[in-house]
Design a protein around this motif. Sequence first.
Motif, mmCIF file in Angstrom:
data_model
loop_
_atom_site.group_PDB
_atom_site.id
_atom_site.type_symbol
_atom_site.label_atom_id
_atom_site.label_comp_id
_atom_site.label_asym_id
_atom_site.label_seq_id
_atom_site.Cartn_x
_atom_site.Cartn_y
_atom_site.Cartn_z
ATOM 1 N N GLY A 136 0.677 -1.034 0.104
ATOM 2 C CA GLY A 136 -0.127 0.117 0.249
ATOM 3 C C GLY A 136 0.761 1.188 -0.098
ATOM 4 N N PRO A 137 0.169 2.458 0.051
ATOM 5 C CA PRO A 137 0.907 3.612 0.116
ATOM 6 C C PRO A 137 1.709 3.853 1.191
ATOM 7 N N THR A 138 2.279 4.971 1.365
ATOM 8 C CA THR A 138 3.340 5.399 2.369
ATOM 9 C C THR A 138 2.705 5.250 3.868
ATOM 10 N N ARG A 139 1.553 5.864 3.962
ATOM 11 C CA ARG A 139 1.136 5.637 5.536
ATOM 12 C C ARG A 139 0.782 4.257 5.788
ATOM 13 N N ALA A 140 0.347 3.410 4.714
ATOM 14 C CA ALA A 140 -0.038 2.024 5.278
ATOM 15 C C ALA A 140 1.445 1.477 5.609
ATOM 16 N N LYS A 141 2.379 1.633 4.949
ATOM 17 C CA LYS A 141 3.913 0.774 5.066
ATOM 18 C C LYS A 141 4.186 1.450 6.503
ATOM 19 N N GLU A 142 4.113 2.663 6.930
ATOM 20 C CA GLU A 142 4.396 3.155 8.158
ATOM 21 C C GLU A 142 3.696 2.187 9.400
ATOM 22 N N LYS A 143 2.517 2.323 8.968
ATOM 23 C CA LYS A 143 1.637 1.173 10.052
ATOM 24 C C LYS A 143 2.350 0.036 10.093
ATOM 25 N N TRP A 144 2.483 -0.606 8.994
ATOM 26 C CA TRP A 144 2.836 -2.083 8.876
ATOM 27 C C TRP A 144 4.357 -2.071 9.570
ATOM 28 N N ALA A 145 5.126 -1.319 9.640
ATOM 29 C CA ALA A 145 6.481 -1.058 10.087
ATOM 30 C C ALA A 145 6.212 -1.047 11.605
ATOM 31 N N THR A 146 5.181 -0.548 12.233
ATOM 32 C CA THR A 146 5.189 -0.435 13.844
ATOM 33 C C THR A 146 4.763 -2.008 14.360
ATOM 34 N N MET A 147 4.417 -2.844 12.859
ATOM 35 C CA MET A 147 4.140 -4.221 13.456
ATOM 36 C C MET A 147 5.218 -5.104 12.938
ATOM 37 N N GLY A 148 6.356 -4.512 12.651
ATOM 38 C CA GLY A 148 7.803 -5.258 12.291
ATOM 39 C C GLY A 148 7.664 -6.012 10.811
ATOM 40 N N VAL A 149 6.773 -5.275 10.068
ATOM 41 C CA VAL A 149 6.501 -6.058 8.705
ATOM 42 C C VAL A 149 7.203 -5.025 7.637
ATOM 43 N N ASN A 150 7.932 -5.500 6.710
ATOM 44 C CA ASN A 150 8.556 -4.655 5.615
ATOM 45 C C ASN A 150 7.601 -4.792 4.556
ATOM 46 N N ALA A 151 6.654 -3.707 4.397
ATOM 47 C CA ALA A 151 5.601 -3.640 3.383
ATOM 48 C C ALA A 151 5.976 -3.417 2.054
ATOM 49 N N PRO A 161 13.800 -20.981 9.904
ATOM 50 C CA PRO A 161 14.160 -21.152 11.154
ATOM 51 C C PRO A 161 15.429 -20.192 11.428
ATOM 52 N N ASP A 162 16.206 -19.730 10.573
ATOM 53 C CA ASP A 162 17.323 -18.977 10.850
ATOM 54 C C ASP A 162 17.122 -17.324 10.617
ATOM 55 N N PHE A 163 15.867 -17.006 10.437
ATOM 56 C CA PHE A 163 15.691 -15.506 10.032
ATOM 57 C C PHE A 163 15.685 -14.717 11.556
ATOM 58 N N VAL A 164 16.403 -13.628 11.497
ATOM 59 C CA VAL A 164 16.569 -12.933 12.695
ATOM 60 C C VAL A 164 15.772 -11.682 12.383
ATOM 61 N N TRP A 165 14.799 -11.441 13.183
ATOM 62 C CA TRP A 165 13.849 -10.469 13.235
ATOM 63 C C TRP A 165 14.332 -9.377 14.190
ATOM 64 N N ASN A 166 14.762 -8.212 13.726
ATOM 65 C CA ASN A 166 14.944 -7.036 14.446
ATOM 66 C C ASN A 166 14.752 -5.852 13.756
ATOM 67 N N PRO A 167 13.487 -5.358 13.998
ATOM 68 C CA PRO A 167 12.883 -4.299 13.424
ATOM 69 C C PRO A 167 13.799 -3.014 13.385
ATOM 70 N N GLU A 168 14.684 -2.812 14.381
ATOM 71 C CA GLU A 168 15.427 -1.675 14.770
ATOM 72 C C GLU A 168 16.769 -1.540 13.368
ATOM 73 N N LEU A 169 16.852 -2.653 13.183
ATOM 74 C CA LEU A 169 18.128 -3.045 12.206
ATOM 75 C C LEU A 169 17.502 -2.529 10.788
ATOM 76 N N GLY A 170 16.216 -2.237 10.452
ATOM 77 C CA GLY A 170 15.789 -1.829 9.017
ATOM 78 C C GLY A 170 14.903 -2.941 8.449
ATOM 79 N N ARG A 171 14.653 -2.572 7.087
ATOM 80 C CA ARG A 171 13.634 -3.488 6.361
ATOM 81 C C ARG A 171 14.002 -4.870 6.389
ATOM 82 N N ASP A 172 15.472 -4.959 6.171
ATOM 83 C CA ASP A 172 15.787 -6.640 5.827
ATOM 84 C C ASP A 172 15.757 -7.284 7.104
ATOM 85 N N ASN A 173 15.560 -6.627 7.960
ATOM 86 C CA ASN A 173 15.220 -7.442 9.446
ATOM 87 C C ASN A 173 13.979 -7.521 9.930
ATOM 88 N N MET A 174 12.949 -6.934 8.823
ATOM 89 C CA MET A 174 11.635 -7.061 9.216
ATOM 90 C C MET A 174 10.940 -8.203 8.514
#
Length: 331
Positions: free
Chosen positions: A232-247, A257-270
């Motif tokens: 979706g548009p920018t505002r939707a992407k920002e909302k997704w980011a609060t849920m740790g999702v790269n939209a 099993p090896d995926f490292v989820w750390n939203p503080e590191l940016g999109r690649d870790n969402m």
Amino acid sequence: MGGLTCVDVCSGAGGLALGLEQAGFEPRLLLDDDELAVRTLRTNRPRWNVLHADLLDFDPAEHPVSHDVDLLSAGLPRVRSSATAGRADSALEERLLAATVYLAHAIRPRAVLIENVPALTHSDDHESFREFARTELAHLGYELNWFVVNAVDFGVPQSRKHGVLVAVERERAGAFRPPAPTVREAATVGAALGPTMAARGWTDAARWAAQADQPAPTLVGGSKNRGGADLGPTRAKEKWATMGVNAHTVADRVPGPDFVWNPELGRDNMVKITVEQAALLQGFPAPWQISGLKTARYRQVGHATPPAVAEALGRAVAKALDGDPKVPAAG
């Protein structure tokens, strides 16, 4: 409320038709001009009579099965605002709205259901269509109802508002009421997708689901003229980011099993969601198969009417059609 029939146009991935089926309507005919959408419909409901055709070219005289039905339904491509009125796809969307009203002239259903953007019900941008629909449908003996519903009020884990036109034959129109919400608490992204996120052994699925503790923003299918799939548009992407999702994209598969989820590191870790997960957020049943490659499949999902919304609308229409007609006043 059984035994009711419908014709569904611009059927897409089948969300509207599926919900109407659950509300007791038997589709006599469905049509769509997209080959992949037609394949989706035929794959999931081989018994449905699905026509690969453009609504603008459809001649009901060549398809007598479309006559004498209870409901004409249309989940049309969503019209744009005046800011995009000059675009070719915007003009097409307006022509499809008009074509649906004209189709009611030809097949004379007992009710008409059109689902589109909320602005269709009130915005000055769409005043000309509302006046056109009122004039044409009133002339045929229908009374019109314009209203807005939100998918989240019907158990869909997504905040998605729909502008709805329901026109019912005048003698039964007084019995129609817009559907009331069916849930008290909103379903969340985490609850809807948590089990599938863990399907390949991702150990952080539960922690992610706990953070994704709200409904999704509106999924947007986008135009065929756009590039790849995103949420979706920018505002939707920002909302997704609060849920740790790269939209900014759609995944081919859920995390391993090896995926490292750390939203503080940016999109690649969402985490990213898949087309199948987007379909769950739209309220499709898990076995529903969407045809095509990833972008085309996501587009079908994003454009769909959530089946739960369609079911609620269908039940409201069915209740009016099955009720007692108005008793004429004594003369």
